[in-house]
Design an enzyme around this catalytic site. Structure first.
Site, PDB file in Angstrom:
ATOM      1  N   LEU A  51       3.493   5.826  -2.939  1.00  0.00           N
ATOM      2  CA  LEU A  51       4.677   6.535  -3.409  1.00  0.00           C
ATOM      3  C   LEU A  51       4.686   6.640  -4.931  1.00  0.00           C
ATOM      4  O   LEU A  51       5.062   7.670  -5.499  1.00  0.00           O
ATOM      5  CB  LEU A  51       5.942   5.832  -2.929  1.00  0.00           C
ATOM      6  CG  LEU A  51       6.183   5.797  -1.413  1.00  0.00           C
ATOM      7  CD1 LEU A  51       7.512   5.107  -1.114  1.00  0.00           C
ATOM      8  CD2 LEU A  51       6.165   7.184  -0.814  1.00  0.00           C
ATOM      9  N   TYR A 107       0.839  -1.204   0.000  1.00  0.00           N
ATOM     10  CA  TYR A 107       0.000   0.000   0.000  1.00  0.00           C
ATOM     11  C   TYR A 107       0.873   1.253   0.000  1.00  0.00           C
ATOM     12  O   TYR A 107       0.544   2.262  -0.638  1.00  0.00           O
ATOM     13  CB  TYR A 107      -0.937   0.000   1.208  1.00  0.00           C
ATOM     14  CG  TYR A 107      -1.930  -1.133   1.201  1.00  0.00           C
ATOM     15  CD1 TYR A 107      -3.140  -1.035   0.503  1.00  0.00           C
ATOM     16  CD2 TYR A 107      -1.657  -2.328   1.867  1.00  0.00           C
ATOM     17  CE1 TYR A 107      -4.043  -2.083   0.481  1.00  0.00           C
ATOM     18  CE2 TYR A 107      -2.557  -3.389   1.853  1.00  0.00           C
ATOM     19  CZ  TYR A 107      -3.748  -3.253   1.153  1.00  0.00           C
ATOM     20  OH  TYR A 107      -4.644  -4.302   1.127  1.00  0.00           O
ATOM     21  N   CYS A 108       1.985   1.181   0.702  1.00  0.00           N
ATOM     22  CA  CYS A 108       2.917   2.304   0.734  1.00  0.00           C
ATOM     23  C   CYS A 108       3.601   2.478  -0.617  1.00  0.00           C
ATOM     24  O   CYS A 108       3.745   3.594  -1.113  1.00  0.00           O
ATOM     25  CB  CYS A 108       3.969   2.090   1.823  1.00  0.00           C
ATOM     26  SG  CYS A 108       3.307   2.044   3.492  1.00  0.00           S
ATOM     27  N   SER A 109       4.011   1.372  -1.209  1.00  0.00           N
ATOM     28  CA  SER A 109       4.675   1.426  -2.516  1.00  0.00           C
ATOM     29  C   SER A 109       3.743   2.013  -3.562  1.00  0.00           C
ATOM     30  O   SER A 109       4.165   2.819  -4.409  1.00  0.00           O
ATOM     31  CB  SER A 109       5.126   0.022  -2.936  1.00  0.00           C
ATOM     32  OG  SER A 109       6.099  -0.481  -2.039  1.00  0.00           O
TER      33      SER A 109
END
Length: 209
Positions: free
Chosen positions: A82, A77-79
């Site tokens: 970003l 989810y972070c990738s």
């Protein structure tokens, strides 16, 4: 006797200082208290992917900053977040804003990222000093921590004398050149992230002031 008292006092002060490094870590994601708009980001120093010191206050002074706090490169989810922000990097630059993304990943892990732009920098907060200062850090329960460590490569860390896993709640801040927060979004549900359109609107409102 005097030496014994002095030694005891020294040990007590040392213990207090060490304990203070982990006093702002909530017991759960739902219990964090993120820094609110109108407050100033503390003056801290982090490291870039090459291990060089980066003084946040100096970077903030350059231009409006989109500060993204994420859980780590291991988090899909972070990738995705970003990558989505990378898609609007040019638009943010036109508004006079830079992007600084911070995670508990160490510099070596950051070096594996494909993001490479002078206007989009990844920084390491592997000691969680910024996450704590922003009121985002929390401890994972032991069961979840074990799953994360074994399946996702998250390492246990020693904080406040306890071998536990602490992570930041994902968040986005829009900060002016003085380090003042104008916009903040933090959600304990790590699957729900700020939309790019709302981020652009927040940055635009700051750039017009």
């Amino acid at each position: 006797m005097f030496k014994s008292i002095l030694l005891a006092c020294t040990l007590l002060v040392t213990a207090c200082v060490n304990a203070a490094t982990a006093t702002n870590i909530a017991s759960a994601a739902e219990k964090v208290s993120p820094l609110m708009p109108g407050l100033t980001i503390p003056a801290l120093t982090l490291k870039d992917k090459d291990g060089n010191n980066v003084v946040l206050a100096e970077r903030f002074a350059e231009k409006t900053t989109v500060l993204i706090v994420y859980r780590g490169g291991w988090c899909p989810y972070c990738s995705k977040q970003l990558a989505n922000v990378q898609k609007i990097e040019a638009e943010l630059a036109e508004l006079g804003a830079q992007i600084i993304a911070v995670s508990p990943d160490n510099p070596e892990k950051l070096a594996e990222s494909k993001i490479d732009s002078p206007n989009y920098q990844l920084l390491s907060d592997d000691s969680l000093i910024l996450s704590q200062a922003l009121g985002l850090a929390f401890y994972l329960d032991d069961k979840t921590a074990t799953i994360y460590r074994n399946k996702l490569g998250v390492n246990f860390v020693s904080l406040d004398g306890k071998a536990k896993v602490a992570l930041p709640v994902p968040a986005v801040f829009v900060i002016d050149k003085k380090g003042l927060v104008h916009f903040q979004y933090a959600n304990p549900n790590y699957k729900v992230r700020l939309t790019e359109n709302l981020l652009l609107a927040a940055v635009k409102s700051v750039s017009e002031q």
